[in-house]
Design a protein around this motif. Structure first.
Motif, PDB file in Angstrom:
ATOM      1  N   PHE A  91       0.856  -1.188   0.000  1.00  0.00           N
ATOM      2  CA  PHE A  91       0.000   0.000   0.000  1.00  0.00           C
ATOM      3  C   PHE A  91       0.889   1.234   0.000  1.00  0.00           C
ATOM      4  N   SER A  92       0.245   2.375  -0.249  1.00  0.00           N
ATOM      5  CA  SER A  92       0.984   3.630  -0.196  1.00  0.00           C
ATOM      6  C   SER A  92      -0.010   4.765   0.014  1.00  0.00           C
ATOM      7  N   TYR A  93       0.501   5.981   0.109  1.00  0.00           N
ATOM      8  CA  TYR A  93      -0.349   7.173   0.263  1.00  0.00           C
ATOM      9  C   TYR A  93      -0.050   8.154  -0.851  1.00  0.00           C
ATOM     10  N   CYS A  94      -1.116   8.707  -1.465  1.00  0.00           N
ATOM     11  CA  CYS A  94      -0.901   9.644  -2.569  1.00  0.00           C
ATOM     12  C   CYS A  94      -0.447  10.991  -2.020  1.00  0.00           C
ATOM     13  N   GLU A  95       0.459  11.613  -2.731  1.00  0.00           N
ATOM     14  CA  GLU A  95       1.016  12.872  -2.240  1.00  0.00           C
ATOM     15  C   GLU A  95       0.102  14.066  -2.516  1.00  0.00           C
ATOM     16  N   HIS A  96      -0.942  13.864  -3.308  1.00  0.00           N
ATOM     17  CA  HIS A  96      -1.861  14.979  -3.577  1.00  0.00           C
ATOM     18  C   HIS A  96      -2.904  15.164  -2.480  1.00  0.00           C
ATOM     19  N   LEU A 100      -4.996   7.138   1.248  1.00  0.00           N
ATOM     20  CA  LEU A 100      -4.514   5.773   1.053  1.00  0.00           C
ATOM     21  C   LEU A 100      -4.728   5.292  -0.382  1.00  0.00           C
ATOM     22  N   MET A 101      -3.714   4.666  -0.940  1.00  0.00           N
ATOM     23  CA  MET A 101      -3.853   3.894  -2.177  1.00  0.00           C
ATOM     24  C   MET A 101      -3.867   2.440  -1.727  1.00  0.00           C
ATOM     25  N   TYR A 102      -4.913   1.708  -2.111  1.00  0.00           N
ATOM     26  CA  TYR A 102      -5.100   0.372  -1.536  1.00  0.00           C
ATOM     27  C   TYR A 102      -5.328  -0.671  -2.632  1.00  0.00           C
ATOM     28  N   ASN A 103      -5.471  -1.918  -2.187  1.00  0.00           N
ATOM     29  CA  ASN A 103      -5.547  -3.042  -3.147  1.00  0.00           C
ATOM     30  C   ASN A 103      -4.428  -2.921  -4.183  1.00  0.00           C
ATOM     31  N   MET A 104      -3.260  -2.544  -3.694  1.00  0.00           N
ATOM     32  CA  MET A 104      -2.155  -2.336  -4.623  1.00  0.00           C
ATOM     33  C   MET A 104      -1.412  -3.642  -4.852  1.00  0.00           C
ATOM     34  N   LYS A 105      -1.067  -3.850  -6.112  1.00  0.00           N
ATOM     35  CA  LYS A 105      -0.289  -5.034  -6.462  1.00  0.00           C
ATOM     36  C   LYS A 105       0.802  -4.625  -7.444  1.00  0.00           C
ATOM     37  N   ALA A 106       1.988  -5.137  -7.205  1.00  0.00           N
ATOM     38  CA  ALA A 106       3.081  -4.891  -8.144  1.00  0.00           C
ATOM     39  C   ALA A 106       3.492  -6.215  -8.774  1.00  0.00           C
ATOM     40  N   THR A 107       3.721  -6.182 -10.068  1.00  0.00           N
ATOM     41  CA  THR A 107       4.318  -7.323 -10.761  1.00  0.00           C
ATOM     42  C   THR A 107       5.653  -6.853 -11.305  1.00  0.00           C
ATOM     43  N   VAL A 108       6.678  -7.631 -11.000  1.00  0.00           N
ATOM     44  CA  VAL A 108       8.044  -7.220 -11.290  1.00  0.00           C
ATOM     45  C   VAL A 108       8.729  -8.286 -12.140  1.00  0.00           C
ATOM     46  N   ALA A 109       9.424  -7.871 -13.178  1.00  0.00           N
ATOM     47  CA  ALA A 109      10.173  -8.829 -13.996  1.00  0.00           C
ATOM     48  C   ALA A 109      11.554  -8.271 -14.311  1.00  0.00           C
ATOM     49  N   TYR A 110      12.508  -9.186 -14.480  1.00  0.00           N
ATOM     50  CA  TYR A 110      13.834  -8.753 -14.908  1.00  0.00           C
ATOM     51  C   TYR A 110      14.530  -9.875 -15.645  1.00  0.00           C
ATOM     52  N   ALA A 162      -3.704  -0.336  -8.694  1.00  0.00           N
ATOM     53  CA  ALA A 162      -4.148   0.187  -7.405  1.00  0.00           C
ATOM     54  C   ALA A 162      -5.505   0.851  -7.477  1.00  0.00           C
ATOM     55  N   GLU A 163      -6.131   0.982  -6.310  1.00  0.00           N
ATOM     56  CA  GLU A 163      -7.294   1.845  -6.157  1.00  0.00           C
ATOM     57  C   GLU A 163      -6.862   3.003  -5.270  1.00  0.00           C
ATOM     58  N   HIS A 164      -7.366   4.193  -5.607  1.00  0.00           N
ATOM     59  CA  HIS A 164      -6.973   5.396  -4.873  1.00  0.00           C
ATOM     60  C   HIS A 164      -8.176   5.876  -4.072  1.00  0.00           C
ATOM     61  N   SER A 165      -8.038   5.950  -2.758  1.00  0.00           N
ATOM     62  CA  SER A 165      -9.194   6.372  -1.963  1.00  0.00           C
ATOM     63  C   SER A 165      -9.577   7.817  -2.258  1.00  0.00           C
ATOM     64  N   CYS A 166      -8.641   8.632  -2.760  1.00  0.00           N
ATOM     65  CA  CYS A 166      -8.998  10.014  -3.123  1.00  0.00           C
ATOM     66  C   CYS A 166      -9.884  10.051  -4.359  1.00  0.00           C
ATOM     67  N   MET A 167      -9.960   8.930  -5.092  1.00  0.00           N
ATOM     68  CA  MET A 167     -10.863   8.868  -6.251  1.00  0.00           C
ATOM     69  C   MET A 167     -12.120   8.062  -5.948  1.00  0.00           C
ATOM     70  N   THR A 168     -12.001   7.033  -5.087  1.00  0.00           N
ATOM     71  CA  THR A 168     -13.133   6.136  -4.862  1.00  0.00           C
ATOM     72  C   THR A 168     -14.068   6.634  -3.757  1.00  0.00           C
ATOM     73  N   THR A 169     -13.591   7.509  -2.877  1.00  0.00           N
ATOM     74  CA  THR A 169     -14.438   7.945  -1.770  1.00  0.00           C
ATOM     75  C   THR A 169     -14.854   9.411  -1.870  1.00  0.00           C
ATOM     76  N   LYS A 174     -15.882   6.649  -7.910  1.00  0.00           N
ATOM     77  CA  LYS A 174     -16.117   5.440  -8.693  1.00  0.00           C
ATOM     78  C   LYS A 174     -15.436   4.264  -8.013  1.00  0.00           C
ATOM     79  N   PRO A 175     -16.136   3.668  -7.032  1.00  0.00           N
ATOM     80  CA  PRO A 175     -15.524   2.533  -6.332  1.00  0.00           C
ATOM     81  C   PRO A 175     -15.177   1.414  -7.320  1.00  0.00           C
TER      82      PRO A 175
END
Ligand SMILES: [Zn+2]
Length: 203
Positions: A91-96, A100-110, A162-169, A174-175
């Motif tokens: 998870f993380s927090y948006c700087e604007h 909270l930014m939630y339901n975050m998932k990262a996929t990483v490849a190298y 991710a979902e951004h709580s500043c957009m969904t709430t 738009k949840p």
């Protein structure tokens, strides 16, 4: 997307307590009522945890995680292979909005060059990059930067959902709206076959 530069200074817990109390007053609350009495201190404690990487640069995160293991025998075979780690939750927090930014998932490849890294270390890198005031796009470029430093390769790909709580709430409300950002570096940018291979595994 510019990379995050660490501030190098520790957090001022007393200052957070003072200002959270001020915010409570400003929104029309009574900071001395029973339910709120300990809230400023709790928020300060939470900030110390969720923003634990603000003072660290990407280079410092890479240095902390730089424990790689190389198997000489396997490395030759795996040289051209893609290593992909999918759906690392964080998870993380948006700087604007400091939201909270939630339901975050990262996929990483190298593509391994001389080093490989365990899943727990990649998960730790993702986690640490998230513990800052962030933008989703910068999270992707920060993760790619940290991994390229640890793995000594430019061939890194990162997808963040991710979902951004500043957009969904609030605002457009738009949840369920998910934002997806991609960061492709090195051969992931220049080699369409490698990119296709990535997307095939990502699906
Ligand atoms: Zn926001």
């Amino acid at each position: 997307m510019p990379l995050f530069k660490g501030l190098g200074v520790p957090m001022d817990k007393e200052k957070i307590i003072m200002h959270v109390r001020g915010i409570l007053e400003a929104i029309g609350e009574d900071p001395d009522r029973e339910g709120l009495r300990d809230t400023p201190a709790r928020v300060a404690g939470m900030y110390q945890e969720v923003f634990a990487s603000i003072h660290l640069s990407n280079e410092e995160i890479a240095r902390q995680l730089d424990v790689t293991f190389v198997d000489e025998l396997e490395l030759e075979e795996m040289h051209e292979d893609l290593v992909l780690m999918k759906d690392i939750g964080f998870f993380s927090y948006c700087e604007h909005h400091i939201a909270l930014m939630y339901n975050m998932k990262a996929t990483v490849a190298y593509v391994p060059k001389s080093k490989v890294i365990g899943l727990s270390k990649v998960a730790r890198a993702v986690d640490m990059v998230g513990k800052r005031l962030q933008l989703q796009e910068r999270i992707g470029s920060d993760i790619a930067h940290v991994l390229s430093l640890i793995l000594d390769t430019e061939d890194v790909a990162v997808v963040v959902e991710a979902e951004h709580s500043c957009m969904t709430t609030r605002g457009i409300r738009k949840p369920g709206t998910r934002t997806l950002t991609t960061t492709f570096r090195g051969r992931f940018k220049t080699d369409p076959d490698l990119k296709n291979k990535f997307y095939a595994l990502y699906k």
